[in-house]
Motif scaffolding. Structure first.
Motif, PDB file in Angstrom:
ATOM      1  N   PHE A 221     -10.828 -10.334  -4.907  1.00 65.26           N
ATOM      2  CA  PHE A 221      -9.844 -10.857  -3.961  1.00 65.26           C
ATOM      3  C   PHE A 221      -8.880  -9.744  -3.543  1.00 65.26           C
ATOM      4  O   PHE A 221      -8.020  -9.340  -4.330  1.00 65.26           O
ATOM      5  CB  PHE A 221      -9.067 -12.014  -4.594  1.00 65.26           C
ATOM      6  N   PRO A 222      -9.009  -9.231  -2.314  1.00 66.03           N
ATOM      7  CA  PRO A 222      -8.036  -8.250  -1.814  1.00 66.03           C
ATOM      8  C   PRO A 222      -6.767  -8.989  -1.369  1.00 66.03           C
ATOM      9  O   PRO A 222      -6.806  -9.790  -0.434  1.00 66.03           O
ATOM     10  CB  PRO A 222      -8.750  -7.610  -0.620  1.00 66.03           C
ATOM     11  N   LEU A 223      -5.664  -8.710  -2.019  1.00 66.79           N
ATOM     12  CA  LEU A 223      -4.394  -9.374  -1.693  1.00 66.79           C
ATOM     13  C   LEU A 223      -3.316  -8.325  -1.424  1.00 66.79           C
ATOM     14  O   LEU A 223      -2.166  -8.470  -1.816  1.00 66.79           O
ATOM     15  CB  LEU A 223      -3.969 -10.291  -2.853  1.00 66.79           C
ATOM     16  N   LEU A 244     -11.547 -10.355  -9.843  1.00 65.40           N
ATOM     17  CA  LEU A 244     -10.655  -9.204  -9.856  1.00 65.40           C
ATOM     18  C   LEU A 244      -9.711  -9.325  -8.668  1.00 65.40           C
ATOM     19  O   LEU A 244     -10.119  -9.794  -7.596  1.00 65.40           O
ATOM     20  CB  LEU A 244     -11.436  -7.891  -9.733  1.00 65.40           C
ATOM     21  N   ILE A 245      -8.482  -8.918  -8.845  1.00 65.03           N
ATOM     22  CA  ILE A 245      -7.507  -8.934  -7.764  1.00 65.03           C
ATOM     23  C   ILE A 245      -7.107  -7.502  -7.434  1.00 65.03           C
ATOM     24  O   ILE A 245      -6.775  -6.720  -8.326  1.00 65.03           O
ATOM     25  CB  ILE A 245      -6.251  -9.745  -8.157  1.00 65.03           C
ATOM     26  N   TYR A 246      -7.160  -7.170  -6.158  1.00 66.57           N
ATOM     27  CA  TYR A 246      -6.636  -5.896  -5.671  1.00 66.57           C
ATOM     28  C   TYR A 246      -5.365  -6.219  -4.887  1.00 66.57           C
ATOM     29  O   TYR A 246      -5.439  -6.733  -3.765  1.00 66.57           O
ATOM     30  CB  TYR A 246      -7.654  -5.202  -4.763  1.00 66.57           C
ATOM     31  N   ASP A 247      -4.215  -5.927  -5.479  1.00 70.92           N
ATOM     32  CA  ASP A 247      -2.969  -6.270  -4.799  1.00 70.92           C
ATOM     33  C   ASP A 247      -2.072  -5.060  -4.539  1.00 70.92           C
ATOM     34  O   ASP A 247      -0.972  -5.216  -3.997  1.00 70.92           O
ATOM     35  CB  ASP A 247      -2.194  -7.345  -5.564  1.00 70.92           C
ATOM     36  N   ASN A 248      -2.525  -3.890  -4.910  1.00 69.55           N
ATOM     37  CA  ASN A 248      -1.789  -2.673  -4.582  1.00 69.55           C
ATOM     38  C   ASN A 248      -2.381  -2.023  -3.338  1.00 69.55           C
ATOM     39  O   ASN A 248      -3.553  -2.249  -2.992  1.00 69.55           O
ATOM     40  CB  ASN A 248      -1.835  -1.671  -5.747  1.00 69.55           C
ATOM     41  N   TRP A 249      -1.576  -1.214  -2.681  1.00 74.60           N
ATOM     42  CA  TRP A 249      -2.055  -0.517  -1.489  1.00 74.60           C
ATOM     43  C   TRP A 249      -3.285   0.325  -1.823  1.00 74.60           C
ATOM     44  O   TRP A 249      -3.335   1.014  -2.839  1.00 74.60           O
ATOM     45  CB  TRP A 249      -0.935   0.375  -0.951  1.00 74.60           C
ATOM     46  N   LEU A 250      -4.303   0.262  -0.969  1.00 74.21           N
ATOM     47  CA  LEU A 250      -5.552   0.993  -1.194  1.00 74.21           C
ATOM     48  C   LEU A 250      -5.678   2.145  -0.204  1.00 74.21           C
ATOM     49  O   LEU A 250      -5.356   2.001   0.978  1.00 74.21           O
ATOM     50  CB  LEU A 250      -6.755   0.053  -1.031  1.00 74.21           C
ATOM     51  N   THR A 251      -6.160   3.269  -0.683  1.00 77.31           N
ATOM     52  CA  THR A 251      -6.447   4.394   0.208  1.00 77.31           C
ATOM     53  C   THR A 251      -7.710   4.090   1.004  1.00 77.31           C
ATOM     54  O   THR A 251      -8.473   3.160   0.680  1.00 77.31           O
ATOM     55  CB  THR A 251      -6.661   5.680  -0.593  1.00 77.31           C
TER      56      THR A 251
END
Length: 359
Positions: A221-223, A244-251
């Motif tokens: 889940f990209p958040l 899995l959660i992605y909640d930080n800024w991604l490059t």
């Protein structure tokens, strides 16, 4: 040829277009101008007329750049577009003006705004759209009056080039090991934390998947942005799926790797124009499950295979069916077709040809 690309705001997509044009056509000049400037006086922000005049005065300070240009491309149409065009014509009468309609600017403004948009369309030389469906709607809405001005052209997706480079040096399995993901399959569930992603309805259906499917899948889940993050996190805590959660800024690199490690992307938001995230996933080899209420006719016309569901209860069976399809390991032709549709390599030529029409 000198081209000035104008926007009200930084607009990374326009910066990218400008950079690519200069890279591909070094003998010409392409410059991006952001004429938005924050009002230094609070009263300007509070009174619409003063705010309006201030922004146009800011633009007039760039009149030297206008005089030096052969083409001006205005991106995003709003209430400033018509007076902006009139100011440009005042500074330099014989100049080609292209108005690029993004989509959100075309539909979110209510009917009362049609009059100023009509004037902007009448004053421009060419009008660009990204999607075939918008062109059809535009022709009907304006009684085919401006059809001779309409051109179809898209922004390229820089992520496609990055995905291509990564896949030339590594594999999906190697990236999954790097990220310590042991699940057989990864499924990207939405693309952000906005409410229109309809996470609640999605997660409700994911909880109903057969246990044998749940054991094989990690849902990602990209958040990283959006106003519904807390609600989605709480729903996932109460769920019975692996996630899995992605909640930080991604490059850009991390986003590209995320596309590659996934096998399926679930794209069931309420509305969409021409999803870049979905195209990136398709190019990375993902299968796509999306809503039949979303218009992706341009994909269909290009032979890009996607899987539609008409409502959320159909999601459970569709996920199982697509996983079975992946097991067959048939040749996936989507990457080549997406490259033809949305790479800068292909789209930059179309932009350049538009600018050359009147020069």
């Amino acid at each position: 040829m000198k081209v000035l690309l104008i926007s009200s705001g930084e607009q990374p997509a326009i910066k990218g277009l400008c950079t690519k044009l200069n890279d591909y056509y070094p003998n010409d000049s392409f410059e991006h101008l952001n004429y938005y400037s924050k009002n230094p006086y609070p009263i300007f922000a509070k009174i619409p007329l003063l705010r309006y005049i201030y922004r146009l005065l800011i633009f007039m300070s760039f009149k030297t750049k206008i005089r030096q240009s052969d083409v001006i491309n205005i991106h995003y149409i709003d209430s400033y577009t018509e007076p902006l065009i009139r100011l440009i014509r005042y500074v330099k009468r014989h100049i080609m003006i292209v108005v690029s309609v993004w989509g959100s600017d075309y539909f979110i403004i209510q009917n009362k705004a049609v009059s100023y948009r009509r004037k902007a369309f009448a004053l421009s030389d060419l009008i660009t759209f990204a999607n075939t469906s918008y062109i059809s709607d535009f022709a009907a809405r304006y009684d085919n009056k401006y059809d001779h001005k309409v051109r179809q052209v898209r922004f390229g997706l820089k992520q496609l080039e990055l995905i291509k480079d990564i896949l030339s040096n590594t594999s999906k399995d190697e990236l999954k090991n790097k990220k310590q993901i042991s699940a057989k399959y990864c499924i990207l569930a939405g693309t952000n934390a906005q409410e229109n992603q309809q996470h609640e309805l999605m997660i409700e259906q994911l909880n109903m998947l057969p246990d044998e499917v749940k054991r094989q899948v990690c849902f990602i889940f990209p958040l990283t942005y959006g106003n519904n993050k807390e609600r989605v996190v709480n729903l996932l805590k109460e769920s019975n799926i692996n996630y899995l959660i992605y909640d930080n800024w991604l490059t850009d690199q991390e986003i590209a790797e995320l596309r590659i490690i996934c096998d399926i992307i679930i794209q069931l938001q309420t509305n969409d124009q021409f999803s870049g995230a979905m195209q990136e996933a398709l190019y990375a080899g993902n299968q796509v499950i999306t809503g039949a209420w979303l218009d992706y006719s341009d994909f269909i016309q290009r032979g890009i295979d996607i899987h539609y569901i008409s409502d959320f209860p159909a999601l459970v069976d569709q996920i199982s069916a697509v996983l079975a399809l992946i097991e067959l390991k048939e040749v996936n032709k989507n990457p080549d077709r997406v490259w033809e549709l949305s790479s800068w390599e292909k789209n930059i030529i179309a932009w350049y040809e538009i600018y050359k029409e009147y020069v």
